[in-house]
Every structure is written in structure tokens, then in C-alpha cells.
Design a protein around this motif. Structure first.
Motif, PDB file in Angstrom:
ATOM      1  N   TRP A  32      75.653   8.089 -28.536  1.00  0.00           N
ATOM      2  CA  TRP A  32      74.651   8.033 -27.478  1.00  0.00           C
ATOM      3  C   TRP A  32      75.121   7.125 -26.342  1.00  0.00           C
ATOM      4  N   TYR A  36      78.931   6.165 -15.892  1.00  0.00           N
ATOM      5  CA  TYR A  36      78.524   6.419 -14.523  1.00  0.00           C
ATOM      6  C   TYR A  36      79.537   5.822 -13.564  1.00  0.00           C
ATOM      7  N   TYR A  87      80.101   2.109 -14.973  1.00  0.00           N
ATOM      8  CA  TYR A  87      79.170   1.515 -15.932  1.00  0.00           C
ATOM      9  C   TYR A  87      79.035   2.410 -17.161  1.00  0.00           C
ATOM     10  N   ALA A  91      72.115   5.201 -24.867  1.00  0.00           N
ATOM     11  CA  ALA A  91      70.837   5.915 -24.903  1.00  0.00           C
ATOM     12  C   ALA A  91      70.351   6.060 -26.345  1.00  0.00           C
ATOM     13  N   ARG A  96      67.084   0.979 -22.938  1.00  0.00           N
ATOM     14  CA  ARG A  96      68.433   1.410 -22.637  1.00  0.00           C
ATOM     15  C   ARG A  96      69.140   0.281 -21.901  1.00  0.00           C
ATOM     16  N   PHE A  98      72.860  -1.210 -19.981  1.00  0.00           N
ATOM     17  CA  PHE A  98      74.115  -0.912 -19.318  1.00  0.00           C
ATOM     18  C   PHE A  98      75.143  -2.007 -19.605  1.00  0.00           C
ATOM     19  N   GLN A 100      78.165  -4.377 -17.970  1.00  0.00           N
ATOM     20  CA  GLN A 100      78.108  -5.169 -16.753  1.00  0.00           C
ATOM     21  C   GLN A 100      78.887  -4.547 -15.599  1.00  0.00           C
TER      22      GLN A 100
ATOM     23  N   TRP B  33      61.768  14.085 -19.079  1.00  0.00           N
ATOM     24  CA  TRP B  33      61.513  12.665 -19.074  1.00  0.00           C
ATOM     25  C   TRP B  33      62.037  12.113 -17.742  1.00  0.00           C
ATOM     26  N   ASN B  35      62.666   8.318 -15.319  1.00  0.00           N
ATOM     27  CA  ASN B  35      62.969   6.896 -15.443  1.00  0.00           C
ATOM     28  C   ASN B  35      62.856   6.150 -14.112  1.00  0.00           C
ATOM     29  N   GLN B  39      68.663  -2.314  -9.331  1.00  0.00           N
ATOM     30  CA  GLN B  39      69.921  -3.024  -9.155  1.00  0.00           C
ATOM     31  C   GLN B  39      69.699  -4.147  -8.161  1.00  0.00           C
ATOM     32  N   LYS B  43      74.555  -7.062  -8.098  1.00  0.00           N
ATOM     33  CA  LYS B  43      74.512  -7.109  -9.569  1.00  0.00           C
ATOM     34  C   LYS B  43      74.630  -5.720 -10.179  1.00  0.00           C
ATOM     35  N   GLY B  44      74.537  -5.675 -11.499  1.00  0.00           N
ATOM     36  CA  GLY B  44      74.655  -4.424 -12.209  1.00  0.00           C
ATOM     37  C   GLY B  44      73.332  -3.672 -12.303  1.00  0.00           C
ATOM     38  N   LEU B  45      73.367  -2.577 -13.049  1.00  0.00           N
ATOM     39  CA  LEU B  45      72.205  -1.711 -13.201  1.00  0.00           C
ATOM     40  C   LEU B  45      71.317  -2.193 -14.341  1.00  0.00           C
ATOM     41  N   TRP B  47      67.958  -0.701 -16.518  1.00  0.00           N
ATOM     42  CA  TRP B  47      66.937   0.308 -16.807  1.00  0.00           C
ATOM     43  C   TRP B  47      65.589  -0.396 -16.979  1.00  0.00           C
ATOM     44  N   ASN B  50      60.662   4.447 -18.803  1.00  0.00           N
ATOM     45  CA  ASN B  50      60.643   5.895 -18.687  1.00  0.00           C
ATOM     46  C   ASN B  50      59.352   6.461 -19.247  1.00  0.00           C
ATOM     47  N   TYR B  59      58.061   3.817 -22.204  1.00  0.00           N
ATOM     48  CA  TYR B  59      58.846   2.702 -22.724  1.00  0.00           C
ATOM     49  C   TYR B  59      59.191   1.780 -21.562  1.00  0.00           C
ATOM     50  N   ASP B  62      61.576  -5.438 -21.610  1.00  0.00           N
ATOM     51  CA  ASP B  62      60.685  -6.596 -21.776  1.00  0.00           C
ATOM     52  C   ASP B  62      60.411  -7.331 -20.465  1.00  0.00           C
ATOM     53  N   TYR B  95      65.562   2.676  -8.315  1.00  0.00           N
ATOM     54  CA  TYR B  95      65.961   4.067  -8.400  1.00  0.00           C
ATOM     55  C   TYR B  95      65.033   4.853  -9.328  1.00  0.00           C
ATOM     56  N   LEU B 103      68.916  12.758 -23.639  1.00  0.00           N
ATOM     57  CA  LEU B 103      68.142  11.679 -23.007  1.00  0.00           C
ATOM     58  C   LEU B 103      69.024  10.751 -22.183  1.00  0.00           C
ATOM     59  N   THR B 104      70.040  11.313 -21.570  1.00  0.00           N
ATOM     60  CA  THR B 104      70.921  10.568 -20.674  1.00  0.00           C
ATOM     61  C   THR B 104      70.477  10.813 -19.241  1.00  0.00           C
ATOM     62  N   ILE B 105      70.409   9.746 -18.447  1.00  0.00           N
ATOM     63  CA  ILE B 105      70.081   9.921 -17.033  1.00  0.00           C
ATOM     64  C   ILE B 105      71.178  10.752 -16.378  1.00  0.00           C
TER      65      ILE B 105
END
Lengths: 107, 118
Positions: A32, A36, A87, A91, A96, A98, A100, B33, B35, B39, B43-45, B47, B50, B59, B62, B95, B103-105
Motif C-alpha cells: 500500500w 508522487y 514523495y 495507504a 495516511r 508521507f 519527508q 472517496w 481527501n 503543504q 515543507k512536505g505534504l 494528509w 477523507n 477519517y 490527529d 489541496y 485508495l491511493t490519491i
């Protein structure tokens, strides 16, 4: 939460090179995993899903492999358009998460 | 062509609220689904949340649970993110994104910038 660790954080390479980026999950995520590509000021684009499946329209020089906790993204014969940040994302479970990111720069 | 266009970003003070919208087109919105991710500058992404096709399951990460709420209107092909009790660390490009295989973006909108500052 599952932690995703990419290496290296940055990488310099030349057009025509073959490069490999690795991603390690803190626990078993079977397959999973997605990869990207993101360019500055743009949204990410999906390259690989389920660890090794090429997304529609993605050039075949991109490939992914791995299962469990260790994964790799390989780019064969780098093209000028490939210089970007990459990245990984798991999943397998929520949330989910990522990696860094790995910044791929022109040498 | 799959397309998602976010709107509603802007400057808001800490503690304030903002509602982001995402207009989807080029696919059967009610079948996927959806989401939200973000960002922060440089910095990074990350999530965020969704929601299931019929809106019955959600979901959250936190860091936004209890402050942000994802929702959708399938009749309008639209996704929403209600953001309350905003903090300076919520400053980011937000985004909208669709789930595809496993279930992958698979597709992302162009993003909308939210700046939380006094």
C-alpha cells in the motif's frame, strides 16, 4: 501512526543518469505505497500506486518496487523534466502519511 | 479530464474560521472517496482527512481532529473543509484530492492558500 522515511533527502544527478530513491515504513504496509512527483508551485502528481503500478500517462522510465517495509522508486535515463521533489505515501492505514520528500537536482 | 478547483482560502486571524470548497468535474464524483491534504510553506505534504462516497465515513489526522470537518455534496459535485480554531501552524496550501486505485490519491487540485496570522 506509520512513519515513512525517505532517503536520500536530496540528490544531484545528470540527464541520462539512473537514480533510486528509497522509502522505509515503520511497520509492514504490504504494497500500500504510492510515489508522487511535485514541482515548485504545483500540485503533486501520482507516479506509482500499489508499490509497482505505473499511473496512466507516466513514462515507463519510472518504476517502483518493494513490499512490506522497504520500497524503491527508480528513474531510468533522467530527463530534464524529472528534476523535482518526490514523495512516498502509505495507504495501508489512517492517518495516511508521507515521507519527508527527496529533492532531485541537476548536477 | 479530471479536474478539481479549490476556493475559499485567504488570510484569517488565529482562532478564526474558514470554509474551503472544491468543485470537481470530469468524473463521477459520487463514486469516489475524496481527501484534503496540505503543504506548509517550504515543507512536505500532510494528509488531513477523507470522506466516503456517501459521506457516511470520515477519517482525520490527529492534528486537525475536532477542529476541521470534511463534508461533501454529491448533487453539487463539491467537497468542503470547515476549519475552526485556526492556528498559525495551519498556514499552508490546501489541496483537494481524489482517491483512485487501492485508495491511493490519484488526482489533486491546484490548491488554495490559507494564511493564519494576526
Amino acid at each position: 501512526d506509520i512513519q515513512m522515511t525517505q532517503s536520500p533527502s536530496s540528490l544531484s544527478a545528470s540527464v541520462g543518469d539512473r537514480v533510486t530513491i528509497t522509502c522505509r515504513a515503520s511497520q509492514d504496509i504490504t504494497n500500500w505505497l504510492a510515489w508522487y512527483q511535485q514541482k515548485p508551485g504545483k500540485a503533486p502528481k501520482l507516479l506509482i500506486w500499489a508499490a509497482s503500478n505505473l499511473h496512466s500517462g507516466v513514462p515507463s522510465r519510472f518504476s517502483g518496487s518493494g513490499s512490506g517495509t522497504d520500497f524503491t522508486l527508480t528513474i531510468n535515463s533522467l530527463q530534464p523534466d524529472d528534476f523535482a521533489t518526490y514523495y512516498c505515501q502509505q495507504a495501508n492505514s489512517f492517518p495516511r502519511t508521507f515521507g519527508q520528500g527527496t529533492r532531485l537536482e541537476i548536477k | 479530464e479530471v479536474q478539481m478547483v479549490e476556493s475559499g482560502g485567504g488570510l484569517v486571524q488565529p482562532g478564526g474560521s474558514l470554509r474551503l470548497s472544491c468543485a470537481a468535474s470530469g468524473f463521477t464524483f459520487r463514486s469516489y472517496w475524496m481527501n484534503w491534504a496540505r503543504q506548509a510553506p517550504g515543507k512536505g505534504l500532510e494528509w488531513l482527512a477523507n470522506i466516503k462516497q456517501d459521506g457516511s465515513v470520515e477519517y482525520y489526522v490527529d492534528s486537525v481532529k475536532g477542529r476541521f470537518m470534511i463534508s461533501r455534496d454529491n448533487a453539487k459535485n463539491s467537497l468542503y473543509l470547515q476549519m475552526n480554531s485556526l492556528r498559525t501552524e495551519d498556514t499552508a496550501v490546501y489541496y483537494c484530492a481524489r482517491d483512485g486505485h487501492q485508495l491511493t490519491i490519484d488526482y489533486w487540485g491546484q490548491g488554495t492558500l490559507v494564511t493564519v496570522s494576526s
